[in-house]
Write an enzyme that holds these catalytic residues in place. Structure first.
Site, PDB file in Angstrom:
ATOM      1  N   LYS A  49      -0.846   2.156   0.810  1.00  0.00           N
ATOM      2  CA  LYS A  49      -1.615   1.518  -0.266  1.00  0.00           C
ATOM      3  C   LYS A  49      -2.570   0.468   0.303  1.00  0.00           C
ATOM      4  O   LYS A  49      -3.740   0.416  -0.069  1.00  0.00           O
ATOM      5  CB  LYS A  49      -0.666   0.888  -1.296  1.00  0.00           C
ATOM      6  N   GLN A  73       6.891  -3.022  -5.464  1.00  0.00           N
ATOM      7  CA  GLN A  73       7.347  -1.705  -5.033  1.00  0.00           C
ATOM      8  C   GLN A  73       8.814  -1.498  -5.387  1.00  0.00           C
ATOM      9  O   GLN A  73       9.659  -2.361  -5.137  1.00  0.00           O
ATOM     10  CB  GLN A  73       7.121  -1.557  -3.509  1.00  0.00           C
ATOM     11  N   ASP A 106       0.462  -0.403 -12.031  1.00  0.00           N
ATOM     12  CA  ASP A 106       1.435   0.686 -11.924  1.00  0.00           C
ATOM     13  C   ASP A 106       1.615   1.404 -13.262  1.00  0.00           C
ATOM     14  O   ASP A 106       2.144   2.512 -13.301  1.00  0.00           O
ATOM     15  CB  ASP A 106       2.815   0.120 -11.533  1.00  0.00           C
TER      16      ASP A 106
END
Ligand code: L34
Length: 295
Positions: free
Chosen positions: A53, A97, A120
């Protein structure tokens, strides 16, 4: 003979498109999109994903901030970091995460993230907006799958889609997106899971199968019909003493034998994974532009 859906190649194409947009913003003197990623602990796969990412941010010209905390980080400390990122005007979007260490409640953390910065798309506010077809940050993996179907011009309307797995981040949202009145969409969706009876009767009918249950090589050739489209979301590490790292990656699909019957199939690695990363970039660009919640 099946066509391979090249997720990695498509992800690179989309990154080039995003880079063009960033260059325009830069030329106009606008704010450069800035993504932050929080990684708690040492989970090996998470480290790879977050690294991908951050690297992708660099490739497209985004600013990125990586916040690493050790495994002993408390829930309160993590909530503190989330609050700071929520209030930091420089940060357009951020992610924490998953999975988190067991002593931290993932739900609590997800709920603490400002929906306006939830790139997200995991916060129930964004999930609900998605479900109702309102502007929302779509969850990265389902968004990536929709992009693949769209860019490969795969016919979804009126098709029988079978989704394997009902997680909050893949199975449930992709089943909603595929059945929405939109393009791609308008599919007839069956959401199958561990309690589904006679699973094979469902998969054998399917024109499109989204495999997202996290069981290595679960879907076998005898379970699918000729010409099926296969989207393999699984990324499982299986021990392999012949492999350099001691493991190899495999999806939820027994690739070789299913590929022989499929019209399209995504590989692992190089399929859905890289598209998850570009979706996150697209959401961050949207946030920077105020496209979902306004400026
Ligand atoms: N908060 N947690 C949060 N957001 C997410 O969007 C994720 N996800 C999933 C796990 N936890 C998360 C990811 O980032 C899965 N995921 C993810 C991201 C990237 C890749 C795979 C999964 C990826 O880059 N895969 C590559 C390389 C895989 C490898 O070398 O291990 C691939 O080609 O599939």
């Amino acid at each position: 003979m099946s066509n391979i859906i090249d997720g990695k190649g498509l992800a690179n194409t989309i990154k080039e498109e995003i880079a063009v947009e960033v260059a325009k913003i830069r030329d106009a003197g606008g704010k450069i999109p800035h993504l932050a990623a929080v990684l708690v602990g040492e989970d090996a796969a998470s480290q790879v994903y977050v690294r991908n990412k951050v690297r992708s941010c660099e490739q497209v010209g985004f600013e990125s901030t990586m916040i690493r905390k050790d495994i002993s980080t408390t829930e309160e400390e993590l909530l503190e970091i989330v609050a700071e990122l929520n209030n930091d005007d420089e940060i357009d979007g951020f992610i924490v995460q998953l999975p988190l260490p067991k002593h931290i409640n993932e739900e609590k953390i997800t709920l603490a993230i400002d929906p306006r910065k939830d790139v997200d798309g995991f916060h129930p506010a964004n999930f609900g907006r998605m479900a109702q077809g309102l502007p929302a940050y779509l969850p990265a993996t389902p968004f990536g799958i929709m992009q693949m179907l769209d860019r490969y011009d795969i016919d979804v309307e009126g098709k029988e889609c079978v989704v394997l797995g009902r997680s909050n981040i893949v199975g449930t949202p992709i089943s909603i997106l595929l059945s929405r009145k939109a393009r791609p969409g308008n599919a007839t969706v069956s959401l199958c899971h561990s309690r589904t009876k006679d699973l094979k009767s469902h998969t054998l009918r399917a024109d499109i199968i989204i495999a997202a249950l996290g069981i290595p090589e679960f879907l076998t050739a005898d379970m699918v019909k000729e010409g099926v489209v296969i989207i393999d979301v699984g990324i499982n590490r299986v021990d392999d003493e012949n492999a350099k790292r001691g493991y190899r990656l495999t999806g939820d699909v027994k690739y070789d034998e299913v590929a022989a019957k499929a019209s399209y199939i995504t590989p692992v690695p190089g399929g859905v994974g890289p598209m998850t990363v570009t979706s996150l970039l697209m959401n961050t660009l949207k946030s920077c532009r105020g496209e979902v919640y306004g400026k």
